[in-house]
Design a protein around this motif. Structure first.
Motif, PDB file in Angstrom:
ATOM      1  N   GLY A   1       2.982   1.643  11.181  1.00  0.00           N
ATOM      2  CA  GLY A   1       1.371   1.985  11.717  1.00  0.00           C
ATOM      3  C   GLY A   1       1.693   3.145  12.467  1.00  0.00           C
ATOM      4  N   ASN A   2       0.412   3.940  12.328  1.00  0.00           N
ATOM      5  CA  ASN A   2       0.444   4.594  13.460  1.00  0.00           C
ATOM      6  C   ASN A   2      -1.782   5.431  13.238  1.00  0.00           C
ATOM      7  OD1 ASN A   2       0.722   7.696  14.072  1.00  0.00           O
ATOM      8  ND2 ASN A   2       2.323   8.293  12.635  1.00  0.00           N
ATOM      9  N   PHE A   3      -1.690   5.999  14.489  1.00  0.00           N
ATOM     10  CA  PHE A   3      -2.805   7.050  14.456  1.00  0.00           C
ATOM     11  C   PHE A   3      -2.614   7.807  15.685  1.00  0.00           C
ATOM     12  CE2 PHE A   3      -2.381   3.438  17.751  1.00  0.00           C
ATOM     13  CZ  PHE A   3      -2.618   3.817  19.059  1.00  0.00           C
ATOM     14  N   LEU A   4      -4.100   8.810  15.515  1.00  0.00           N
ATOM     15  CA  LEU A   4      -3.612   9.602  16.552  1.00  0.00           C
ATOM     16  C   LEU A   4      -4.021   9.566  18.053  1.00  0.00           C
ATOM     17  CD1 LEU A   4      -4.954  12.605  13.811  1.00  0.00           C
ATOM     18  CD2 LEU A   4      -2.440  12.075  14.340  1.00  0.00           C
TER      19      LEU A   4
ATOM     20  N   THR B   1       0.414  -0.998  -0.179  1.00  0.00           N
ATOM     21  CA  THR B   1      -0.139  -0.454  -0.122  1.00  0.00           C
ATOM     22  C   THR B   1       0.456   1.418  -0.071  1.00  0.00           C
ATOM     23  OG1 THR B   1       0.310   0.140   2.144  1.00  0.00           O
ATOM     24  CG2 THR B   1      -2.251  -0.565   1.199  1.00  0.00           C
ATOM     25  N   GLY B   2      -0.110   2.432  -0.435  1.00  0.00           N
ATOM     26  CA  GLY B   2       1.158   3.916   0.315  1.00  0.00           C
ATOM     27  C   GLY B   2       2.016   4.606  -0.889  1.00  0.00           C
ATOM     28  N   ILE B   3       2.970   4.402   0.635  1.00  0.00           N
ATOM     29  CA  ILE B   3       4.229   4.405  -0.436  1.00  0.00           C
ATOM     30  C   ILE B   3       4.975   3.444  -0.190  1.00  0.00           C
ATOM     31  CG2 ILE B   3       6.880   5.301   1.059  1.00  0.00           C
ATOM     32  CD1 ILE B   3       5.716   7.403   2.930  1.00  0.00           C
ATOM     33  N   GLY B   4       5.186   2.623   0.791  1.00  0.00           N
ATOM     34  CA  GLY B   4       5.440   1.326  -0.028  1.00  0.00           C
ATOM     35  C   GLY B   4       5.478   0.846  -1.847  1.00  0.00           C
TER      36      GLY B   4
ATOM     37  N   VAL C   1      15.118   8.700   4.681  1.00  0.00           N
ATOM     38  CA  VAL C   1      14.016   9.417   3.620  1.00  0.00           C
ATOM     39  C   VAL C   1      12.866   9.416   4.219  1.00  0.00           C
ATOM     40  CG1 VAL C   1      12.269   9.430   1.685  1.00  0.00           C
ATOM     41  CG2 VAL C   1      14.494   8.499   1.638  1.00  0.00           C
ATOM     42  N   ALA C   2      12.331  10.870   5.283  1.00  0.00           N
ATOM     43  CA  ALA C   2      11.873  11.288   5.636  1.00  0.00           C
ATOM     44  C   ALA C   2      10.509  12.574   5.110  1.00  0.00           C
ATOM     45  CB  ALA C   2      12.697  12.030   6.881  1.00  0.00           C
ATOM     46  N   PRO C   3      10.043  11.491   4.392  1.00  0.00           N
ATOM     47  CA  PRO C   3       8.313  12.138   3.761  1.00  0.00           C
ATOM     48  C   PRO C   3       7.384  13.404   4.355  1.00  0.00           C
ATOM     49  CG  PRO C   3       8.443  10.193   3.426  1.00  0.00           C
ATOM     50  CD  PRO C   3       8.880  10.540   4.775  1.00  0.00           C
ATOM     51  N   GLY C   4       7.209  14.329   4.495  1.00  0.00           N
ATOM     52  CA  GLY C   4       6.440  15.070   4.819  1.00  0.00           C
ATOM     53  C   GLY C   4       4.561  14.107   4.880  1.00  0.00           C
ATOM     54  N   LEU C   5       4.005  14.849   5.239  1.00  0.00           N
ATOM     55  CA  LEU C   5       2.280  14.777   4.873  1.00  0.00           C
ATOM     56  C   LEU C   5       2.539  14.012   3.396  1.00  0.00           C
ATOM     57  CD1 LEU C   5      -0.712  13.934   5.629  1.00  0.00           C
ATOM     58  CD2 LEU C   5      -1.219  16.153   4.940  1.00  0.00           C
ATOM     59  N   VAL C   6       1.987  13.066   3.189  1.00  0.00           N
ATOM     60  CA  VAL C   6       2.414  12.380   1.294  1.00  0.00           C
ATOM     61  C   VAL C   6       0.679  11.732   0.959  1.00  0.00           C
ATOM     62  CG1 VAL C   6       3.128  10.374  -0.481  1.00  0.00           C
ATOM     63  CG2 VAL C   6       4.107  11.433   1.884  1.00  0.00           C
ATOM     64  N   GLU C   7      -0.018  13.125  -0.435  1.00  0.00           N
ATOM     65  CA  GLU C   7      -1.318  12.750  -0.662  1.00  0.00           C
ATOM     66  C   GLU C   7      -1.140  11.454  -1.397  1.00  0.00           C
ATOM     67  OE1 GLU C   7      -1.454  15.183  -3.777  1.00  0.00           O
ATOM     68  OE2 GLU C   7       0.176  15.140  -4.820  1.00  0.00           O
TER      69      GLU C   7
ATOM     70  N   GLY D   1      -1.705   6.994   5.649  1.00  0.00           N
ATOM     71  CA  GLY D   1      -1.174   7.615   6.503  1.00  0.00           C
ATOM     72  C   GLY D   1      -2.124   9.373   6.557  1.00  0.00           C
ATOM     73  N   ALA D   2      -2.093  10.028   5.338  1.00  0.00           N
ATOM     74  CA  ALA D   2      -2.527  11.350   4.867  1.00  0.00           C
ATOM     75  C   ALA D   2      -4.204  11.432   5.612  1.00  0.00           C
ATOM     76  CB  ALA D   2      -2.435  11.270   3.938  1.00  0.00           C
ATOM     77  N   ARG D   3      -4.520  10.063   5.318  1.00  0.00           N
ATOM     78  CA  ARG D   3      -6.521  10.476   5.459  1.00  0.00           C
ATOM     79  C   ARG D   3      -6.325   9.813   7.327  1.00  0.00           C
ATOM     80  NH1 ARG D   3      -6.044   6.918   0.817  1.00  0.00           N
ATOM     81  NH2 ARG D   3      -5.398   4.849   2.154  1.00  0.00           N
ATOM     82  N   ARG D   4      -5.461   8.872   7.538  1.00  0.00           N
ATOM     83  CA  ARG D   4      -5.973   8.878   9.230  1.00  0.00           C
ATOM     84  C   ARG D   4      -5.070  10.298   9.420  1.00  0.00           C
ATOM     85  NH1 ARG D   4      -4.202   3.699  11.464  1.00  0.00           N
ATOM     86  NH2 ARG D   4      -5.223   2.039  11.234  1.00  0.00           N
ATOM     87  N   LEU D   5      -4.209  11.017   9.995  1.00  0.00           N
ATOM     88  CA  LEU D   5      -3.973  11.360   9.747  1.00  0.00           C
ATOM     89  C   LEU D   5      -3.550  13.085   9.883  1.00  0.00           C
ATOM     90  CD1 LEU D   5      -0.095  10.443  10.142  1.00  0.00           C
ATOM     91  CD2 LEU D   5      -2.268   8.988  11.548  1.00  0.00           C
ATOM     92  N   ALA D   6      -4.560  13.590   8.809  1.00  0.00           N
ATOM     93  CA  ALA D   6      -4.708  14.947   8.446  1.00  0.00           C
ATOM     94  C   ALA D   6      -5.974  14.510   7.435  1.00  0.00           C
ATOM     95  CB  ALA D   6      -3.542  15.288   6.997  1.00  0.00           C
ATOM     96  N   GLU D   7      -6.477  14.171   6.801  1.00  0.00           N
ATOM     97  CA  GLU D   7      -8.163  14.303   6.108  1.00  0.00           C
ATOM     98  C   GLU D   7      -8.893  14.196   7.338  1.00  0.00           C
ATOM     99  OE1 GLU D   7      -7.892  11.900   2.715  1.00  0.00           O
ATOM    100  OE2 GLU D   7      -6.552  12.424   2.424  1.00  0.00           O
ATOM    101  N   SER D   8      -8.676  13.157   7.776  1.00  0.00           N
ATOM    102  CA  SER D   8      -9.740  13.173   8.678  1.00  0.00           C
ATOM    103  C   SER D   8     -10.037  13.993  10.040  1.00  0.00           C
ATOM    104  CB  SER D   8      -9.308  11.471  10.045  1.00  0.00           C
ATOM    105  OG  SER D   8      -8.317  12.130  10.696  1.00  0.00           O
ATOM    106  N   ILE D   9      -9.309  14.996   9.947  1.00  0.00           N
ATOM    107  CA  ILE D   9      -9.076  16.097  10.688  1.00  0.00           C
ATOM    108  C   ILE D   9      -9.658  17.205  10.460  1.00  0.00           C
ATOM    109  CG2 ILE D   9      -9.067  14.767  13.717  1.00  0.00           C
ATOM    110  CD1 ILE D   9      -5.992  15.792  12.895  1.00  0.00           C
ATOM    111  N   GLY D  10      -9.366  17.070   9.106  1.00  0.00           N
ATOM    112  CA  GLY D  10     -10.003  17.928   8.278  1.00  0.00           C
ATOM    113  C   GLY D  10      -7.960  19.546   7.579  1.00  0.00           C
ATOM    114  N   VAL D  11      -7.196  19.024   8.462  1.00  0.00           N
ATOM    115  CA  VAL D  11      -5.837  20.001   8.691  1.00  0.00           C
ATOM    116  C   VAL D  11      -4.741  19.959   7.352  1.00  0.00           C
ATOM    117  CG1 VAL D  11      -5.940  19.413  11.156  1.00  0.00           C
ATOM    118  CG2 VAL D  11      -4.842  18.320   9.490  1.00  0.00           C
TER     119      VAL D  11
END
Ligand code: COA
Length: 277
Positions: free
Chosen positions: A104-107, A27-30, A194-200, A204-214
């Motif tokens: 794995g990650n979650f807020l 999935t995603g970046i991998g 490699v250190a990515p910022g928010l990757v569209e 990760g983007a869905r869980r950590l940013a889109e889900s809270i509208g940032v």
């Protein structure tokens, strides 16, 4: 999986004949990294917890004319990591590249994070990176050297509010990157991050940013004006695994359009009075 949307800046034979093992390759970046490595000549071992995620990526790798081996793997299990390395050697006879992308990650507020939640993320990210790196080391050494790329994150340097587990684990991965670069350099093994910022387009983007509208706020802070793409991250992995980086080890390359360089202050420019007449 996400198709490669930009033409590659690299020659198609950049990694010709190389064998790459990618954790979290479904999935995603991998997945994007797996596709990019295959597009540049590598055969790919795709390893992650869910076979259903891996099969479509394997099909894509095969469409690119490369071989793909799919293995279900939880990187928290060190013996399972060793088995995947053995199976890779049985199939391909060597390993040249390892990309540790499983994560794995979650807020969660640190005060409310359960022990199990802390452990799950730290064990996947930090222990998993160590387990896989240690398992693959003899094979890389016996192949005459090779390259490991770990995926870290921009918040390693800043602290990670509401991601204490992930921030601490990724900081450990960065330190491990530097340590292994020194310990294994004599075997011709380079270890970088490699250190990515928010990757569209990622979970990760869905869980950590889109889900809270940032997402829009974040994008506003990016000096180069857009979120990074999976292709941006994959291109940096290609560079680090290629001969162009043959004297680069123990480094972390940030891929975030400059966001972590004080992007929060970017808006100040429009408020400063101009000194121009
Ligand atoms: N918020 C709060 N707690 C959470 C959570 C969330 N969104 N997701 C998981 N947890 C907690 C669980 O509640 C559990 O703790 P508890 O039993 O004390 O409540 C603990 O984390 C383990 O969860 P579980 O799902 O059983 O573990 P797992 O090993 O199967 O999953 C995770 C690992 C936690 C990383 C899971 O979120 C996951 O699989 N994520 C998919 C990959 C991912 O995160 N990708 C994004 C990368 S940026």
């Amino acid at each position: 999986m996400t198709p490669e949307t930009q033409p590659s800046p690299f020659q198609p034979n950049l990694l010709a004949g190389q064998i790459a093992l990618v954790t979290g390759g479904g999935t995603g970046i991998g997945a994007g990294i797996s596709q990019a490595l295959a597009r540049h000549g590598a055969d790919i071992v795709l390893a992650s917890r869910r076979r259903a995620h891996l099969e479509p990526v394997a099909a894509q790798v095969q469409q690119l004319g490369r071989e793909a081996l799919v293995r279900e793997l939880d990187v928290r299990d060190s013996e399972a990591c060793e088995r995947v390395v053995e199976q890779t050697l049985d199939r391909f006879g060597r390993i040249d590249l390892l990309v540790n992308s499983a994560a794995g990650n979650f807020l969660a507020r640190a005060a409310e994070l359960s022990e199990k939640g802390w452990r799950a993320v730290v064990e996947i990210v930090l222990n998993g990176t160590f387990n896989m790196s240690q398992a693959v080391y003899p094979a890389l050494r016996d192949s005459g050297g090779g390259s490991i790329v770990n995926i870290t994150t921009t918040y390693v340097g800043s602290g990670a509010p509401f991601m204490a587990h992930s921030g601490a684990a990724k900081a450990g991965v960065l330190n491990l990157t530097r340590t292994l670069a020194v310990e294994w350099g004599g075997d011709g093994i380079r270890v970088n991050a490699v250190a990515p910022g928010l990757v569209e387009g990622t979970e990760g983007a869905r869980r950590l940013a889109e889900s809270i509208g940032v997402v829009d706020d974040y994008r506003e802070r990016v000096p180069l004006g857009r979120l990074v793409s999976i292709d941006d991250v994959a291109a940096t992995v290609l560079f680090l695994t290629s001969d162009a980086a043959s004297q680069i080890t123990g480094v972390e390359i940030t891929v975030d359009g400059g966001e972590s360089l004080g992007g929060a202050f970017k808006q100040l420019g429009s408020r400063l009075p101009s000194t121009e007449a």
